[in-house]
Design a protein around this motif. Structure first.
Motif, PDB file in Angstrom:
ATOM      1  N   VAL A  45       0.839  -1.197   0.000  1.00  0.00           N
ATOM      2  CA  VAL A  45       0.000   0.000   0.000  1.00  0.00           C
ATOM      3  C   VAL A  45       0.878   1.253   0.000  1.00  0.00           C
ATOM      4  CG1 VAL A  45      -1.760   1.272   1.296  1.00  0.00           C
ATOM      5  CG2 VAL A  45      -1.846  -1.216   1.182  1.00  0.00           C
ATOM      6  N   LEU A  46       1.934   1.220   0.815  1.00  0.00           N
ATOM      7  CA  LEU A  46       2.808   2.392   0.903  1.00  0.00           C
ATOM      8  C   LEU A  46       3.524   2.660  -0.411  1.00  0.00           C
ATOM      9  CD1 LEU A  46       4.219   1.814   4.460  1.00  0.00           C
ATOM     10  CD2 LEU A  46       3.038   3.866   3.681  1.00  0.00           C
ATOM     11  N   ASP A  47       3.978   1.611  -1.088  1.00  0.00           N
ATOM     12  CA  ASP A  47       4.651   1.797  -2.388  1.00  0.00           C
ATOM     13  C   ASP A  47       3.729   2.535  -3.345  1.00  0.00           C
ATOM     14  OD1 ASP A  47       6.936   0.246  -1.666  1.00  0.00           O
ATOM     15  OD2 ASP A  47       5.748  -1.568  -1.996  1.00  0.00           O
ATOM     16  N   SER A  48       2.479   2.084  -3.423  1.00  0.00           N
ATOM     17  CA  SER A  48       1.555   2.690  -4.378  1.00  0.00           C
ATOM     18  C   SER A  48       1.305   4.151  -4.042  1.00  0.00           C
ATOM     19  CB  SER A  48       0.224   1.941  -4.382  1.00  0.00           C
ATOM     20  OG  SER A  48       0.433   0.649  -4.867  1.00  0.00           O
ATOM     21  N   LEU A  49       1.054   4.441  -2.767  1.00  0.00           N
ATOM     22  CA  LEU A  49       0.761   5.827  -2.387  1.00  0.00           C
ATOM     23  C   LEU A  49       1.987   6.720  -2.588  1.00  0.00           C
ATOM     24  CD1 LEU A  49      -1.411   5.170   0.786  1.00  0.00           C
ATOM     25  CD2 LEU A  49      -2.206   5.988  -1.426  1.00  0.00           C
ATOM     26  N   ARG A  50       3.158   6.204  -2.236  1.00  0.00           N
ATOM     27  CA  ARG A  50       4.382   6.982  -2.424  1.00  0.00           C
ATOM     28  C   ARG A  50       4.621   7.298  -3.884  1.00  0.00           C
ATOM     29  NH1 ARG A  50       7.934   3.249   1.236  1.00  0.00           N
ATOM     30  NH2 ARG A  50       7.467   4.211   3.237  1.00  0.00           N
ATOM     31  N   ASN A  51       4.277   6.337  -4.737  1.00  0.00           N
ATOM     32  CA  ASN A  51       4.487   6.546  -6.168  1.00  0.00           C
ATOM     33  C   ASN A  51       3.473   7.499  -6.767  1.00  0.00           C
ATOM     34  OD1 ASN A  51       6.740   4.948  -6.437  1.00  0.00           O
ATOM     35  ND2 ASN A  51       5.527   3.075  -6.667  1.00  0.00           N
ATOM     36  N   GLY A  52       2.467   7.860  -5.983  1.00  0.00           N
ATOM     37  CA  GLY A  52       1.537   8.876  -6.479  1.00  0.00           C
ATOM     38  C   GLY A  52       0.208   8.346  -6.981  1.00  0.00           C
ATOM     39  N   VAL A  53      -0.110   7.077  -6.700  1.00  0.00           N
ATOM     40  CA  VAL A  53      -1.443   6.567  -7.058  1.00  0.00           C
ATOM     41  C   VAL A  53      -2.469   7.324  -6.214  1.00  0.00           C
ATOM     42  CG1 VAL A  53      -2.931   4.523  -7.024  1.00  0.00           C
ATOM     43  CG2 VAL A  53      -0.528   4.296  -7.649  1.00  0.00           C
ATOM     44  N   ASP A  54      -3.591   7.743  -6.814  1.00  0.00           N
ATOM     45  CA  ASP A  54      -4.538   8.594  -6.085  1.00  0.00           C
ATOM     46  C   ASP A  54      -5.406   7.816  -5.110  1.00  0.00           C
ATOM     47  OD1 ASP A  54      -4.039  11.213  -7.442  1.00  0.00           O
ATOM     48  OD2 ASP A  54      -4.541  10.017  -9.212  1.00  0.00           O
ATOM     49  N   ILE A  55      -5.814   6.600  -5.520  1.00  0.00           N
ATOM     50  CA  ILE A  55      -6.697   5.778  -4.678  1.00  0.00           C
ATOM     51  C   ILE A  55      -6.217   4.334  -4.735  1.00  0.00           C
ATOM     52  CG2 ILE A  55      -9.021   4.731  -4.593  1.00  0.00           C
ATOM     53  CD1 ILE A  55      -9.069   7.530  -3.539  1.00  0.00           C
ATOM     54  N   VAL A  56      -6.035   3.694  -3.570  1.00  0.00           N
ATOM     55  CA  VAL A  56      -5.763   2.253  -3.574  1.00  0.00           C
ATOM     56  C   VAL A  56      -6.866   1.543  -2.789  1.00  0.00           C
ATOM     57  CG1 VAL A  56      -3.257   2.405  -3.827  1.00  0.00           C
ATOM     58  CG2 VAL A  56      -4.224   2.372  -1.559  1.00  0.00           C
ATOM     59  N   THR A  57      -7.242   0.349  -3.282  1.00  0.00           N
ATOM     60  CA  THR A  57      -8.238  -0.467  -2.579  1.00  0.00           C
ATOM     61  C   THR A  57      -7.575  -1.795  -2.207  1.00  0.00           C
ATOM     62  OG1 THR A  57      -9.008  -1.363  -4.695  1.00  0.00           O
ATOM     63  CG2 THR A  57     -10.210   0.513  -3.825  1.00  0.00           C
ATOM     64  N   TYR A  58      -7.879  -2.302  -1.008  1.00  0.00           N
ATOM     65  CA  TYR A  58      -7.266  -3.559  -0.550  1.00  0.00           C
ATOM     66  C   TYR A  58      -8.119  -4.197   0.541  1.00  0.00           C
ATOM     67  CZ  TYR A  58      -5.258  -0.026   2.638  1.00  0.00           C
ATOM     68  OH  TYR A  58      -5.076   1.031   3.502  1.00  0.00           O
ATOM     69  N   SER A  59      -7.846  -5.483   0.798  1.00  0.00           N
ATOM     70  CA  SER A  59      -8.654  -6.259   1.746  1.00  0.00           C
ATOM     71  C   SER A  59      -8.107  -6.133   3.160  1.00  0.00           C
ATOM     72  CB  SER A  59      -8.637  -7.744   1.383  1.00  0.00           C
ATOM     73  OG  SER A  59      -9.212  -7.972   0.129  1.00  0.00           O
ATOM     74  N   GLY A  60      -8.994  -6.269   4.135  1.00  0.00           N
ATOM     75  CA  GLY A  60      -8.566  -6.259   5.537  1.00  0.00           C
ATOM     76  C   GLY A  60      -8.046  -7.605   5.991  1.00  0.00           C
ATOM     77  N   ASP A  61      -8.506  -8.689   5.345  1.00  0.00           N
ATOM     78  CA  ASP A  61      -8.170 -10.016   5.857  1.00  0.00           C
ATOM     79  C   ASP A  61      -7.178 -10.772   4.968  1.00  0.00           C
ATOM     80  OD1 ASP A  61      -9.959 -10.295   3.798  1.00  0.00           O
ATOM     81  OD2 ASP A  61     -11.304 -11.678   4.840  1.00  0.00           O
ATOM     82  N   LYS A  62      -6.491 -10.050   4.104  1.00  0.00           N
ATOM     83  CA  LYS A  62      -5.412 -10.697   3.341  1.00  0.00           C
ATOM     84  C   LYS A  62      -4.092 -10.332   4.030  1.00  0.00           C
ATOM     85  CE  LYS A  62      -7.876 -11.055  -1.078  1.00  0.00           C
ATOM     86  NZ  LYS A  62      -7.883 -10.537  -2.466  1.00  0.00           N
ATOM     87  N   LEU A  63      -3.147  -9.745   3.293  1.00  0.00           N
ATOM     88  CA  LEU A  63      -1.831  -9.500   3.892  1.00  0.00           C
ATOM     89  C   LEU A  63      -1.872  -8.573   5.111  1.00  0.00           C
ATOM     90  CD1 LEU A  63       0.559  -9.284   0.825  1.00  0.00           C
ATOM     91  CD2 LEU A  63       0.537 -11.004   2.631  1.00  0.00           C
ATOM     92  N   LEU A  64      -2.911  -7.776   5.232  1.00  0.00           N
ATOM     93  CA  LEU A  64      -2.992  -6.893   6.390  1.00  0.00           C
ATOM     94  C   LEU A  64      -3.146  -7.697   7.686  1.00  0.00           C
ATOM     95  CD1 LEU A  64      -4.786  -3.510   6.301  1.00  0.00           C
ATOM     96  CD2 LEU A  64      -5.078  -4.923   8.323  1.00  0.00           C
ATOM     97  N   GLY A  65      -3.781  -8.859   7.576  1.00  0.00           N
ATOM     98  CA  GLY A  65      -3.864  -9.758   8.735  1.00  0.00           C
ATOM     99  C   GLY A  65      -4.972  -9.418   9.724  1.00  0.00           C
ATOM    100  N   GLY A  66      -5.989  -8.696   9.277  1.00  0.00           N
ATOM    101  CA  GLY A  66      -7.084  -8.306  10.179  1.00  0.00           C
ATOM    102  C   GLY A  66      -8.397  -8.965   9.812  1.00  0.00           C
TER     103      GLY A  66
END
Ligand SMILES: *Cc1c(COP(=O)(O)O)cnc(C)c1O
Length: 461
Positions: free
Chosen positions: A279-300
């Motif tokens: 997630v950080l790579d994408s935001l740092r690179n300047g992507v405006d919006i990222v979507t991701y799951s809570g129960d995959k790599l995030l571990g929640g």
């Protein structure tokens, strides 16, 4: 209902449940009689065992269907097995906040209505904004703060984002990224439901930045990049880089969204997996919006996270779909506890991260200790090198080196053995490979090792 043993069942289970169970048992028996399966002797036997049959039926009907299993597959985020198990702090926080009233939507200081996402957005801000801004290059440090909202799952996150940003307009996606994730999440279908029009560009194997460029019209609302979560395209291939997409989006004033799917909040390189953007790579690179799951790599817990430009996320928050897709207090509690572990850099507090960080040597030691406990004459146990995988749509072609118990039992096929292991309590879920049952302790909690040994000891061919 009047026989003594059935009467006593009524006392403990209640009359109605017992009647129900008795009817099921009788219906089965009738069917066996009409199909001619029962001779006179077996029928007498069945009738005399009626009380016991009813009791078994009752036990089955009144026990939980959703229950814990031991995951010995080595697939860390196994969608069939509930993806990420929650850590102790998350469970405790769910317990304390949901067994009581809570300030879910209440501002305690001001004594007025509050927002439910306040509890986690402050932590996402700590985790995302600080990190993104601390390392951001001069060229894009004019960006606004990063906001995050939570919906039911990542499929909902993609739907909400597309509907908010592109309803009635066009979204440009590469033909090599029109993915289907298990359970009928298909990018073209979600696009249709969102009211956005899919504008495919490039080919299955090659899409260049000029393909995106040529497809932009006054109807274009969004450029979309989708993570190829569960497949790879190899050979004669080309995919535009995020940097190229960011530059094009900026130049034309069109937002760029990335559906990351798994979306790690930690650096996967720390567990030896490279080439998987977080997630950080994408935001740092300047992507405006990222979507991701809570129960995959995030571990929640199961959730869909939308992080990015405050103005765009703000528009999603005011969309009436957001209300329909909102999550419950249980999810906020689990997510808050999981995020706090990240903010404190306590990665071992998150079970899936702990599993990823286990070394092959440590797993091998546990496998040896477990093998020593199995003293059944017909059971043969070997310890061999193997591979654990992340699962959950992350790094589909990477694996983590591990040591597995390879088991064969004289007189039983591997499939039969694996069925027996599933029938133990708690069920042990294993992998079958080349005629052997493989148990990978990476995904088994150490306190479950004894239960795995007991399940194996109970196997009698
Ligand atoms: C897993 C995944 C989804 C779906 O996420 P859920 O949280 O299961 O709804 C969507 N897109 C991608 C790229 C994924 O990997």
């Amino acid at each position: 209902m009047r026989t003594a043993d059935v009467l006593s069942l009524s006392a403990s289970y209640g009359h109605d449940c017992v009647v129900d169970a008795a009817r099921s048992v009788l219906a089965r028996l009738r069917q066996e009689i009409t199909s001619g399966l029962l001779d006179e002797n077996s029928l007498q036997l069945a009738l005399s065992g009626m009380g016991l049959a009813i009791e078994n039926e009752l036990r089955h009907a009144l026990s939980y269907s959703l229950r814990p299993v031991i995951n010995a597959t080595g697939v860390i985020l196994h969608t069939n097995l509930g993806r990420a198990p929650l850590g102790d702090a998350a469970i405790e926080h769910i317990r304390e906040t949901t067994a009581n009233y809570s300030n879910l939507e209440f501002d305690i200081t001001a004594g007025v209505r509050g927002k439910r996402d306040a509890h986690v957005s402050r932590l996402f801000e700590k985790r995302l904004s600080n990190e993104v801004f601390s390392t951001q290059s001069q060229t894009n440090n004019t960006r606004a703060e990063i906001a995050t909202i939570v919906v039911n799952n990542n499929a909902a996150a993609v739907l909400l984002a597309l509907n908010t940003l592109a309803d009635g307009g066009e979204v440009i996606v590469s033909r090599g990224e029109l993915v289907e994730i298990g359970g009928s999440f298909r990018i073209p279908d979600v696009m249709t439901k969102s009211g956005a029009i899919l504008r495919e560009v490039g080919t299955t194997n090659r899409t260049r930045i000029s393909d995106y460029e040529h497809a932009i019209t006054e109807r274009t609302r969004l450029l979309l990049r989708v993570h190829r979560s569960n497949f790879e395209i190899t050979g004669f291939t080309e995919q535009s880089s995020i940097a190229e997409l960011v530059a094009l989006a900026r130049e034309r004033g069109i937002p760029l969204m990335e559906d990351l799917g798994s979306g790690a909040l930690f650096d996967l390189r720390s567990v030896g997996i490279s080439g998987e953007p977080g997630v950080l790579d994408s935001l740092r690179n300047g992507v405006d919006i990222v979507t991701y799951s809570g129960d995959k790599l995030l571990g929640g817990p199961q959730a869909g996270l939308i992080s990015g430009r405050t103005d765009l996320v703000g528009r999603m928050r005011s969309n009436s779909l957001f209300r329909a897709l909102r999550v419950d207090k249980l999810v906020y509690a689990a997510l808050e506890a999981t995020l706090l572990a990240y903010v404190r850099s306590d990665h071992d507090a998150i079970p899936t991260l702990r599993m990823m960080r286990l070394t092959k040597e440590a797993i091998g030691k546990r496998a040896e200790a477990l093998a020593e406990r199995i003293v059944a004459p017909k059971v043969k146990v070997e310890i061999v090198d193997g591979e654990s995988v992340l699962g959950g749509g992350a790094a589909p072609s990477s694996s983590l080196p591990t040591r597995v118990l390879a088991i064969t039992v004289e007189g039983l096929s591997a499939d039969e053995l694996s069925a027996r292991m599933r029938a133990s309590d708690p069920p042990v879920i294993a992998r079958v490979e080349e005629g052997r049952v493989l148990l990978d302790l990476r995904t088994v909690f150490p306190e479950q090792d004894a239960a795995v040994a007991a399940a194996l000891a109970g196997i009698v061919p």
